[in-house]
Design a protein around this motif. Structure first.
Motif, mmCIF file in Angstrom:
data_model
loop_
_atom_site.group_PDB
_atom_site.id
_atom_site.type_symbol
_atom_site.label_atom_id
_atom_site.label_comp_id
_atom_site.label_asym_id
_atom_site.label_seq_id
_atom_site.Cartn_x
_atom_site.Cartn_y
_atom_site.Cartn_z
ATOM 1 N N HIS A 412 58.537 30.922 42.081
ATOM 2 C CA HIS A 412 58.061 31.975 42.982
ATOM 3 C C HIS A 412 57.157 32.954 42.255
ATOM 4 O O HIS A 412 56.316 33.614 42.884
ATOM 5 N N GLU A 413 57.329 33.053 40.937
ATOM 6 C CA GLU A 413 56.533 33.997 40.159
ATOM 7 C C GLU A 413 55.255 33.367 39.623
ATOM 8 O O GLU A 413 54.563 33.964 38.802
ATOM 9 N N VAL A 414 54.953 32.143 40.043
ATOM 10 C CA VAL A 414 53.663 31.521 39.724
ATOM 11 C C VAL A 414 52.752 31.684 40.940
ATOM 12 O O VAL A 414 53.078 31.218 42.033
ATOM 13 N N LYS A 415 51.640 32.362 40.770
ATOM 14 C CA LYS A 415 50.702 32.594 41.862
ATOM 15 C C LYS A 415 49.385 31.872 41.573
ATOM 16 O O LYS A 415 48.984 31.730 40.408
ATOM 17 N N PHE A 416 48.730 31.432 42.638
ATOM 18 C CA PHE A 416 47.415 30.808 42.528
ATOM 19 C C PHE A 416 46.464 31.507 43.493
ATOM 20 O O PHE A 416 46.829 31.784 44.641
ATOM 21 N N LEU A 417 45.259 31.794 43.042
ATOM 22 C CA LEU A 417 44.236 32.331 43.929
ATOM 23 C C LEU A 417 42.865 31.964 43.403
ATOM 24 O O LEU A 417 42.720 31.496 42.260
ATOM 25 N N THR A 418 41.869 32.164 44.234
ATOM 26 C CA THR A 418 40.483 31.877 43.875
ATOM 27 C C THR A 418 39.766 33.190 43.622
ATOM 28 O O THR A 418 40.064 34.206 44.262
ATOM 29 N N THR A 419 38.839 33.180 42.684
ATOM 30 C CA THR A 419 38.064 34.394 42.426
ATOM 31 C C THR A 419 37.434 34.891 43.727
ATOM 32 O O THR A 419 37.021 34.082 44.575
ATOM 33 N N PRO A 420 37.344 36.210 43.929
ATOM 34 C CA PRO A 420 36.640 36.718 45.114
ATOM 35 C C PRO A 420 35.218 36.149 45.152
ATOM 36 O O PRO A 420 34.484 36.200 44.166
ATOM 37 N N TRP A 421 34.810 35.586 46.291
ATOM 38 C CA TRP A 421 33.559 34.844 46.373
ATOM 39 C C TRP A 421 32.905 35.020 47.733
ATOM 40 O O TRP A 421 33.516 35.499 48.686
ATOM 41 N N ARG A 422 31.646 34.596 47.818
ATOM 42 C CA ARG A 422 30.936 34.496 49.098
ATOM 43 C C ARG A 422 29.849 33.441 48.937
ATOM 44 O O ARG A 422 29.382 33.172 47.816
ATOM 45 N N TYR A 423 29.467 32.834 50.055
ATOM 46 C CA TYR A 423 28.409 31.820 50.004
ATOM 47 C C TYR A 423 27.062 32.473 49.696
ATOM 48 O O TYR A 423 26.746 33.573 50.162
ATOM 49 N N SER A 424 26.275 31.781 48.890
ATOM 50 C CA SER A 424 24.902 32.188 48.609
ATOM 51 C C SER A 424 24.038 30.949 48.782
ATOM 52 O O SER A 424 23.736 30.238 47.821
ATOM 53 N N GLY A 425 23.689 30.646 50.058
ATOM 54 C CA GLY A 425 23.010 29.394 50.350
ATOM 55 C C GLY A 425 23.961 28.234 50.096
ATOM 56 O O GLY A 425 25.091 28.217 50.589
ATOM 57 N N ALA A 426 23.525 27.294 49.287
ATOM 58 C CA ALA A 426 24.380 26.154 48.950
ATOM 59 C C ALA A 426 25.316 26.460 47.782
ATOM 60 O O ALA A 426 26.154 25.628 47.434
#
Length: 620
Positions: A412-426
């Motif tokens: 439960h103390e292992v977390k996964f997330l993605t860096t804050p991001w946004r699309y920039s074209g492709a």
């Protein structure tokens, strides 16, 4: 002449038993005190008939129902066996005949028992030798499997090591790279015919200092970043390359096995976090790992067909992965973590979500089997056949020891997330300042919800202390205040150095120091030598004072310096939290300069290691 029959040496006269008894013509009697040392029996004539008679008399002294036990029993039985006549010797004397010579013949029962004991002893010893040899062979094999990259391929301008917590424990940052190399057998597993290698998956795993919490940050392969100088296979170094796709760092040098050291350099440049260890696994190693643990449980929201796995197929094809829960290994497991099409918006972002779910499920499977050498060695054997590591993990012992340090982490103390991001074209842009706050959160060894993760537990009923480091309060106008002092009682004096290209940093840092009643001894700016992380260097006997200074700049490292005083060297992490006007950006810092809380939408997307495997596995 009497003969010792119990294996003990005789007295100088060669006649007395070890237990005080003496032989007589009629058998054995125990010498009474009044007998005295001089009252010895007459010598036994010897001969086969005499020996047989003595043996029979002694056997008759054994009490009924207790063979070989009690007074005269066991000893008499031994004596009977030892006095049993043997075959005539070459000189015509019986084996137990006169002259006081011990018989050379032994009972078949004794020989059989001793033989069995020797057999068992040698068998046990043999098994132990085989096991020890096998263990050595396993480690030798693993060492032979492992490949490591050269330490001199790591950029010399690195972030400092993470500072220890109050218990002396350090956090650990592990870089996990999944390579899409087609070299060797990988082409059969991955499909395609592209040359070289790219990083199909990259996760920075931050293990907190308490070794009870961890967070894995997925870095999008299409994110646009600056790739720093990297070492080529021919020994030369490249130039810095801004605006490159993140996974291109692994391709620098265009070798079939990739360049994990360049990916390490890029991650350190991007995050300002020192990478302690790196593990790169290709398709073949990944497939073998999943088979070694007996498969991994996964889940899909819809059926996946051959055409989804290979869009160039030109037809839908049969179902490769069925909708719902299932256990996959080998090729199927690889298809699951590489899948982009036929689910969600066909993006790499959705694929990262499935990769995070897969890693959580893999960790759960390993922990259920027990983090022991018996579990880890087969897994390591499968993985190391296609693994490249940093020099700090270049042996089986180091690899297993490191894995065992993670056994205290609860799922439960292992977390996964993605860096804050946004699309920039492709492509994908990383969102600032949210991503900067994420890196500062890890530098400060805080969980993604902004909490302290030192593992210290407060007593029940005791309010938890505020985990946020705070600066010395600014005194009210006109109020008297004493300067900050070190352990020796002397005022703390600090020289501030701006090692980057951003202007106004020294003035802002000096303002923070003066507000805490720290004396600013001087300032300087050196262009083009930016450090990733702010560092406080100290001279002899000034560590305590340096730690007070570091507390004013969350995430700052404390390290011995070559000078006699205290130097504050501002890094890119400090610049990221300061606006053009020289004042901290409220989005990048929190109270007293602490990392700002991550945006709710980022934290809400985080996955716990024990989340349901069917949740949050696609995007769009």
């Amino acid at each position: 002449m009497s003969v010792p029959w119990d294996g003990s040496p005789p007295d100088p006269a060669g006649r007395r038993r070890a237990d005080g008894g003496v032989r007589t013509d009629g058998g054995v009697r125990t010498e009474r005190p009044e007998d005295g040392p001089g009252r010895l029996p007459a010598p036994r004539p010897g001969g086969r008939a005499e020996a047989r008679r003595i043996a029979q008399n002694r056997a008759a002294t054994v009490r009924p129902g207790r063979t070989g036990t009690g007074e005269g029993g066991r000893a008499a039985t031994r004596a009977g066996r030892r006095d049993t006549p043997g075959e005539p010797r070459a000189d015509g004397r019986a084996g137990s005949g006169g002259g006081g010579r011990r018989t050379s013949a032994r009972s078949p029962e004794r020989d059989g028992r001793n033989g069995a004991r020797r057999l068992i002893a040698w068998s046990v010893a043999g098994v132990l030798v085989v096991l020890a040899g096998a263990g050595g062979a396993v480690y030798y094999k693993l060492n032979g499997n492992l490949r490591s990259f050269d330490a001199d391929a790591i950029a010399p301008d690195r972030p400092p090591e993470s500072a220890p917590d109050s218990h002396g424990h350090r956090p650990v940052n592990l870089l996990l790279i999944g390579s899409d190399s087609r070299a060797g057998k990988n082409s059969d597993l991955g499909g395609g015919d592209e040359a070289g290698a790219r990083s199909d998956t990259t996760i920075l795993l931050h293990v907190y200092a308490d070794h009870r919490h961890a967070v894995g940050i997925s870095i999008p392969r299409d994110a646009l970043v600056t790739v720093p100088r990297c070492k080529l296979p021919n020994g030369k170094w490249t130039r810095e390359q801004p605006g490159q796709m993140f996974n291109s760092a692994f391709s620098v040098g265009n070798s079939e096995t990739g360049n994990p050291a360049c990916t390490l350099n890029t991650v350190e440049r991007l995050t300002g976090i020192r990478v302690d260890h790196t593990i790169e696994v290709n398709f073949e190693g990944f497939a073998a790992m999943t088979a070694a643990v007996g498969g991994v449980d996964v889940c899909l929201p819809n059926d996946i067909h051959e055409g989804n796995i290979n869009p160039n197929l030109g037809r839908k094809g049969k179902v490769v992965l069925a909708k719902g829960r299932q256990r996959v290994s080998g090729q199927q497991a690889l298809d699951y973590v590489r899948l982009r099409h036929g689910i969600g918006d066909d993006s790499d972002v959705g694929r990262m979500k499935r990769q995070q779910a897969f890693l959580a499920s893999l960790l759960a499977k390993i922990k259920s089997k027990g983090l022991s050498p018996g579990t880890l060695l087969p897994l390591a054997d499968a993985a190391t056949r296609s693994m490249t590591v940093d020099p700090g993990l270049d042996s089986a012992a180091k690899l297993v020891d490191f894995a065992l340090t993670l056994k205290g982490i609860d799922l439960h103390e292992v977390k996964f997330l993605t860096t804050p991001w946004r699309y920039s074209g492709a492509r994908i842009d990383l969102v600032h300042p949210a991503v900067d706050s994420l890196w500062r959160t890890l530098q400060a060894d805080r969980t993604i919800d902004g909490q302290d993760a030192t593992g210290h537990q407060e007593d029940p009923g005791t309010p938890a202390a505020d985990p946020t480091p705070t600066a010395t309060p600014v005194p009210a106008p006109g109020a008297e205040s004493a300067p900050a002092v070190g352990a020796d009682g002397a005022p703390i004096r600090v020289t501030v150095h701006n090692t980057g290209n951003a202007s106004g940093l020294t003035a802002r840092a000096a303002e923070t120091l003066r507000a805490a009643q720290v004396t600013v001894a001087g300032t300087s700016t050196t262009r083009g030598t930016a450090r990733a992380t702010t560092t406080v260097e100290y001279g002899s006997g000034q560590r305590a004072a340096a730690e007070k200074v570091a507390a004013l700049f969350p995430g700052a490292a404390v390290t011995p310096g070559q000078g006699a005083g205290i130097s504050l060297r501002l890094g890119r992490d400090y610049a990221a939290g300061v606006g053009a006007s020289g004042s901290p950006s409220p989005a990048a810092t929190g109270p007293a300069g602490a990392p700002a809380p991550l945006p709710t939408e980022v934290v809400s997307e985080a996955r716990s290691g024990d989340d349901d495997i069917c949740s949050n596995v696609s995007y769009g």
